[in-house]
Design an enzyme around this catalytic site. Structure first.
Site, PDB file in Angstrom:
ATOM      1  N   ARG A  43       4.011  20.678  -3.403  1.00 53.18           N
ATOM      2  CA  ARG A  43       4.337  20.296  -2.023  1.00 53.18           C
ATOM      3  C   ARG A  43       5.852  20.174  -1.823  1.00 53.18           C
ATOM      4  O   ARG A  43       6.406  20.551  -0.785  1.00 53.18           O
ATOM      5  CB  ARG A  43       3.699  18.937  -1.725  1.00 53.18           C
ATOM      6  CG  ARG A  43       2.750  18.958  -0.560  1.00 53.18           C
ATOM      7  CD  ARG A  43       2.289  17.537  -0.291  1.00 53.18           C
ATOM      8  NE  ARG A  43       0.944  17.349  -0.747  1.00 53.18           N
ATOM      9  CZ  ARG A  43      -0.128  17.581   0.005  1.00 53.18           C
ATOM     10  NH1 ARG A  43       0.005  18.005   1.240  1.00 53.18           N
ATOM     11  NH2 ARG A  43      -1.328  17.374  -0.465  1.00 53.18           N
ATOM     12  N   ASN A  54      12.436   5.887  -1.598  1.00 54.24           N
ATOM     13  CA  ASN A  54      11.296   5.922  -0.671  1.00 54.24           C
ATOM     14  C   ASN A  54       9.952   5.973  -1.388  1.00 54.24           C
ATOM     15  O   ASN A  54       8.947   5.493  -0.862  1.00 54.24           O
ATOM     16  CB  ASN A  54      11.455   7.153   0.246  1.00 54.24           C
ATOM     17  CG  ASN A  54      10.192   7.499   0.981  1.00 54.24           C
ATOM     18  OD1 ASN A  54       9.795   6.820   1.926  1.00 54.24           O
ATOM     19  ND2 ASN A  54       9.507   8.555   0.524  1.00 54.24           N
ATOM     20  N   TYR A  72       1.379  -4.553  -4.542  1.00 55.52           N
ATOM     21  CA  TYR A  72       2.226  -3.771  -3.629  1.00 55.52           C
ATOM     22  C   TYR A  72       3.193  -4.704  -2.884  1.00 55.52           C
ATOM     23  O   TYR A  72       4.403  -4.455  -2.833  1.00 55.52           O
ATOM     24  CB  TYR A  72       1.325  -3.014  -2.650  1.00 55.52           C
ATOM     25  CG  TYR A  72       2.024  -2.148  -1.647  1.00 55.52           C
ATOM     26  CD1 TYR A  72       2.414  -0.849  -1.972  1.00 55.52           C
ATOM     27  CD2 TYR A  72       2.281  -2.611  -0.357  1.00 55.52           C
ATOM     28  CE1 TYR A  72       3.048  -0.040  -1.034  1.00 55.52           C
ATOM     29  CE2 TYR A  72       2.916  -1.814   0.582  1.00 55.52           C
ATOM     30  CZ  TYR A  72       3.295  -0.528   0.244  1.00 55.52           C
ATOM     31  OH  TYR A  72       3.921   0.264   1.184  1.00 55.52           O
TER      32      TYR A  72
HETATM   33  N1  LIG Z   1       2.623   4.609   5.420  1.00 58.54           N
HETATM   34  C1  LIG Z   1       2.783   3.332   5.752  1.00 58.54           C
HETATM   35  O1  LIG Z   1       2.040   2.784   6.572  1.00 58.54           O
HETATM   36  C2  LIG Z   1       3.892   2.527   5.159  1.00 58.54           C
HETATM   37  C3  LIG Z   1       4.126   1.240   5.654  1.00 58.54           C
HETATM   38  C4  LIG Z   1       5.167   0.486   5.131  1.00 58.54           C
HETATM   39  C5  LIG Z   1       5.959   1.017   4.150  1.00 58.54           C
HETATM   40  N2  LIG Z   1       5.708   2.259   3.688  1.00 58.54           N
HETATM   41  C6  LIG Z   1       6.577   2.772   2.631  1.00 58.54           C
HETATM   42  O2  LIG Z   1       7.135   4.004   3.048  1.00 58.54           O
HETATM   43  C7  LIG Z   1       7.395   4.809   1.899  1.00 58.54           C
HETATM   44  C8  LIG Z   1       6.761   6.178   2.079  1.00 58.54           C
HETATM   45  O3  LIG Z   1       5.359   5.997   2.231  1.00 58.54           O
HETATM   46  P1  LIG Z   1       4.402   7.153   2.728  1.00 58.54           P
HETATM   47  O4  LIG Z   1       3.452   6.524   3.644  1.00 58.54           O
HETATM   48  O5  LIG Z   1       5.165   8.336   3.148  1.00 58.54           O
HETATM   49  O6  LIG Z   1       3.620   7.446   1.349  1.00 58.54           O
HETATM   50  P2  LIG Z   1       2.873   8.737   0.835  1.00 58.54           P
HETATM   51  O7  LIG Z   1       1.845   8.253  -0.146  1.00 58.54           O
HETATM   52  O8  LIG Z   1       2.416   9.576   1.959  1.00 58.54           O
HETATM   53  O9  LIG Z   1       4.017   9.506   0.027  1.00 58.54           O
HETATM   54  C9  LIG Z   1       4.577   8.947  -1.139  1.00 58.54           C
HETATM   55  C10 LIG Z   1       5.278  10.042  -1.916  1.00 58.54           C
HETATM   56  O10 LIG Z   1       5.735   9.448  -3.143  1.00 58.54           O
HETATM   57  C11 LIG Z   1       5.403  10.310  -4.214  1.00 58.54           C
HETATM   58  N3  LIG Z   1       5.213   9.563  -5.457  1.00 58.54           N
HETATM   59  C12 LIG Z   1       4.257   8.639  -5.723  1.00 58.54           C
HETATM   60  N4  LIG Z   1       4.310   8.258  -6.993  1.00 58.54           N
HETATM   61  C13 LIG Z   1       5.347   8.923  -7.560  1.00 58.54           C
HETATM   62  C14 LIG Z   1       5.899   8.971  -8.864  1.00 58.54           C
HETATM   63  N5  LIG Z   1       5.385   8.264  -9.874  1.00 58.54           N
HETATM   64  N6  LIG Z   1       6.973   9.759  -9.098  1.00 58.54           N
HETATM   65  C15 LIG Z   1       7.490  10.528  -8.091  1.00 58.54           C
HETATM   66  N7  LIG Z   1       6.988  10.542  -6.850  1.00 58.54           N
HETATM   67  C16 LIG Z   1       5.922   9.757  -6.576  1.00 58.54           C
HETATM   68  C17 LIG Z   1       4.101  10.972  -3.779  1.00 58.54           C
HETATM   69  O11 LIG Z   1       3.852  12.181  -4.496  1.00 58.54           O
HETATM   70  C18 LIG Z   1       4.338  11.194  -2.293  1.00 58.54           C
HETATM   71  O12 LIG Z   1       4.948  12.439  -2.039  1.00 58.54           O
HETATM   72  C19 LIG Z   1       6.824   4.024   0.707  1.00 58.54           C
HETATM   73  O13 LIG Z   1       7.854   3.286   0.093  1.00 58.54           O
HETATM   74  C20 LIG Z   1       5.834   3.081   1.345  1.00 58.54           C
HETATM   75  O14 LIG Z   1       5.601   1.938   0.565  1.00 58.54           O
HETATM   76  C21 LIG Z   1       4.697   3.047   4.152  1.00 58.54           C
END
Ligand SMILES: NC(=O)c1ccc[n+]([C@@H]2O[C@H](COP(=O)([O-])OP(=O)(O)OC[C@H]3O[C@@H](n4cnc5c(N)ncnc54)[C@H](O)[C@@H]3O)[C@@H](O)[C@H]2O)c1
Length: 249
Positions: free
Chosen positions: A44, A92, A157
């Site tokens: 991806r 992120n 988390y």
């Molecule tokens: N989506 C929400 O509602 C939300 C709310 C508050 C905060 N956040 C924060 O926003 C940020 C992005 O979240 P998102 O919703 O886009 O998440 P997502 O799960 O859609 O994407 C996360 C990305 O991180 C990558 N990743 C995970 N583990 C990994 C590892 N060990 N090594 C390298 N890459 C890794 C995944 O492959 C993915 O591409 C995160 O920090 C999340 O905690 C998200």
């Protein structure tokens, strides 16, 4: 338009392959930055870089990394530095974890902390060393409302996100005299694959608690990150709530 001053700057973004990370890659690329995109989902991540190559501008360098592996983190920093000094770091990447606190295993706890907090600490330390020497840098950590206010689920988390907010302040204080700013962004729910894995009942209940009446788009959150990554940013040690009013403080 924001006057971000990001043209030609090197920006390292973790968790870049999808969701908010992918929106960040697109937003920084559109500002003329040179993006280094780190993700464990190589297919991806490469596909996004390829798509943006077609859009023109600076190329996006996709790096395959599992952030649980600290040697890989150090290698990725070296590979990024070969592209040019890193001016902006966005921590992120995160792994979700939403089970009841009674059911969290030690393995899950360690895994959540390894990805969501430990990797951010060591990556930031690597990258911040160069920023400190050069006297310029912008670091943005993606935290969460889960690190600010308790939820019935997500103990690991939420604790890791609270730790990330604390780490933001520690690095901000340590680096302030070097021209490096460090801030956190704390969203509530964002429309990404992570949130689509939440069961519909919980999602509806959490959405009902957002005074603006809906969840955020990744682009709306990315906009705030751009602001904090811009040359003109004067905030440091701050946590920006981008939550539609779900937590007012
Ligand atoms: N989506 C929400 O509602 C939300 C709310 C508050 C905060 N956040 C924060 O926003 C940020 C992005 O979240 P998102 O919703 O886009 O998440 P997502 O799960 O859609 O994407 C996360 C990305 O991180 C990558 N990743 C995970 N583990 C990994 C590892 N060990 N090594 C390298 N890459 C890794 C995944 O492959 C993915 O591409 C995160 O920090 C999340 O905690 C998200």
């Amino acid at each position: 338009m924001l006057a971000t001053g990001l043209v030609g700057r090197t920006v390292l973004i973790t968790g870049s392959a999808q969701g908010l990370g992918a929106a960040l890659v697109r937003a920084f690329h559109a500002e003329g930055a040179r993006v280094v995109a780190l993700d464990v989902d190589d297919a991806r991540n490469r596909a996004l870089a390829e798509e943006l190559r077609g859009a023109g501008g600076e190329s996006v360098l996709p790096l395959h990394i599992d952030l649980r592996d600290l040697e890989a983190v150090a290698d990725a920093c070296r590979a990024a530095a070969a592209r040019g000094p890193v001016d902006v770091l966005v921590n992120n990447a995160a792994r979700p974890s939403a089970g009841p606190l009674w059911e969290i295993t030690p393995e899950e706890w360690d895994e959540v902390f390894a990805v969501n907090l430990r990797a951010a600490f060591f990556l930031t330390r690597h990258i911040a060393a160069g920023m400190r020497e050069r006297g310029y840098g912008r670091i943005v950590n993606i935290a969460s409302i889960a690190g600010q206010t308790p939820r019935p689920t997500g103990a690991a988390y939420g604790s890791a996100k609270a730790g990330l907010i604390a780490l933001t302040r520690v690095f901000a204080a340590e680096l302030a005299a070097s021209g490096v700013t460090v801030n956190a962004v704390a969203p509530a729910m964002i429309d990404t694959p992570m949130v689509r894995s939440v069961d519909p009942g919980t999602l509806a209940e959490l959405t009902a608690r957002v005074p603006l009446g809906r969840i955020a788009t990744p682009q709306e959150v990315a906009r705030v990150v751009l602001l904090l990554a811009s040359e003109e940013n004067f905030a440091t040690g701050a946590t920006y709530d981008v939550n539609g009013g779900a937590l007012m403080r």
